[in-house]
Design a protein around this motif. Structure first.
Motif: not given
Length: 472
Positions: A250-257
């Protein structure tokens, strides 16, 4: 009751006599299953003795979180202010703007996915109003492409394939912008579209070398490779694979693993406007996690942990006689024979040892590790080895995520990408459960797997538009 027991014994003795067997034979047959169970129990105990060395307690994970927070602080301080102090974690500023730019986009661009050590993908994307179409090809990377450890040799192969794709559409001289998605760390000297220096090789890139090409400007090398392939080079955006994974949420995601053959994490600081690439795969290389070292000296989140840990654990179980009768194969000692995807498949296979089913464990042992006719016990213990490693990796990643969440602002959406989350049936649940235990006093967070329905090309087109007017 005693009379019934005596009657059963007498009946069994009569049956044994009718078959021409002595009472002693009957009692020996009666004891034989107990001997088999005893042997299976001993093998299991020998395997668990190896597996216990991989266990990590919650107290140890809390300490890992604290030390990672300190390492991230050092990494950010070094990259921003060049202050004294060193950290194995890079925490590089990717220069990718956040929120994702969408005001303007480019209509055509090329992209390369070099996030895996055994293959790469070339793509040509064309946008027409709100509709975009992408032509994609997947190519294998051979040892000849990787063994020299030189960026020029690797990019020469990639640029040749991308040039063939562009020329097949009559766009070889169009000077289209290029998005390079890399699975090895680079450090930007300036804004996106400028120089991006290779920090180190990871995975199989560089032919297994960890050094030899540090400081090479990846963007400049790409332009040279494109010129040799007779393709007009447009603006180049060097992106990290974890950063692109965040775009699939989503556009408001702030972390990715990303957890695949390697693992990495990127995040947006609480008051930040760009994405930070942690490169946490190197965490522990400076001795920070020596208290968690195993016999194979795998304490950090380094890129080969999962495969190498299973291989080392299997060899340990073979050496103490718990697996394969103490016999090894050449594939067991070959470093890259076992892939991370094999571990996830084996450990999450619900068909395991069901009647009439080979199961993933038996298939991997036979086809990958070249074990001839593995027994059911061999398959069970191999699956146990995979479970020990995946549990350890999920716990360490949860500890790392806990450290990142403290800097990203909460509540937050976390995007999960890679074969571990796509293939393993419960890996995401394990990471989420352990992270919640380690962040009990913090606000809630949400774990989301990557959404393939999201058109990443739209976001990439917007990112490339921010550098399209800059000189190359």
């Amino acid at each position: 009751m005693l009379s019934k027991i005596c009657a059963v014994i007498a009946r069994n003795l009569r049956l044994a006599a009718a078959r021409g067997r002595s009472p002693g034979d009957f009692h020996r047959d009666f004891r034989r299953p107990a001997s088999n169970y005893s042997q299976m129990h001993r093998l299991r105990m020998d395997a668990e003795q190896v597996g216990r060395k991989l266990e990590v307690s919650d107290d140890e994970l809390t300490e890992v979180t604290r030390r990672m927070s300190d390492a991230m602080e050092l990494g950010l301080r070094r990259s921003r202010w060049l202050a004294s102090g060193s950290s194995a974690m890079g925490c590089f500023d990717t220069r990718v703007p956040y929120p994702w730019p969408s005001a303007a986009t480019v209509n055509r661009f090329l992209s390369v996915d070099l996030s895996h050590g055994d293959r790469f993908r070339t793509e040509l994307t064309t946008k027409n109003l709100d509709v975009s179409s992408t032509v994609s090809n997947v190519h294998s990377l051979t040892t000849d492409d990787l063994r020299t450890g030189k960026v020029a040799d690797l990019f020469g192969r990639v640029a040749g394939e991308l040039a063939a794709l562009a020329k097949s559409r009559g766009l070889g001289r169009a000077g289209m912008p290029v998005a390079l998605r890399l699975g090895f760390p680079v450090e930007h000297d300036g804004p996106l579209g400028g120089s991006a220096n290779l920090h180190r090789w990871t995975k199989e890139f560089g032919g297994g070398r960890a050094d030899g090409a540090q400081g090479v400007d990846v963007a400049a090398e790409w332009r040279k490779a494109a010129a040799r392939a007779d393709v007009a080079a447009g603006p180049v955006a060097v992106l990290n694979d974890a950063c692109v994974a965040m775009m699939k949420g989503p556009r408001d995601a702030r972390v990715a693993i990303v957890v695949d053959d390697g693992c990495n994490c990127c995040y947006v600081p609480e008051f930040g406007r760009t994405v930070v690439n942690t490169e946490w795969g190197a965490f522990g290389e400076d001795g920070t996690l020596d208290h968690l070292l195993t016999e194979s000296r795998q304490a950090n989140l380094r890129e080969n942990d999962f495969r190498r840990l299973v291989r080392e654990m299997v060899l340990s179980m073979v050496s103490n006689g718990a697996l394969f009768g103490g016999v090894t194969t050449e594939a067991m000692i070959t470093e890259y024979a076992l892939k991370a995807k094999h571990l996830w498949l084996v450990e999450s296979d619900v068909r395991f040892l069901k009647p009439g089913s080979d199961g993933a464990a038996r298939t991997v042992l036979t086809d990958v590790l070249n074990v001839y006719e593995p027994s059911d016990m061999d398959c069970e213990l191999f699956r146990y080895a995979c479970r020990c490693v995946t549990t350890r990796s999920a716990n360490l990643i949860a500890a790392g995520l806990s450290a990142v969440l403290k800097r990203s602002g909460l509540p937050v959406n976390v995007v999960l990408s890679g074969s571990a989350f796509k293939t393993h049936s419960s890996y995401a649940l394990a990471v989420g459960a352990k992270t919640r235990r380690l962040t009990a006093l913090q606000k809630p967070f949400t774990l989301l797997t990557t959404d393939d329905k999201i058109d990443v090309t739209r976001i990439l087109a917007g990112v490339l538009a921010t550098i399209a007017d800059k000189p190359t």
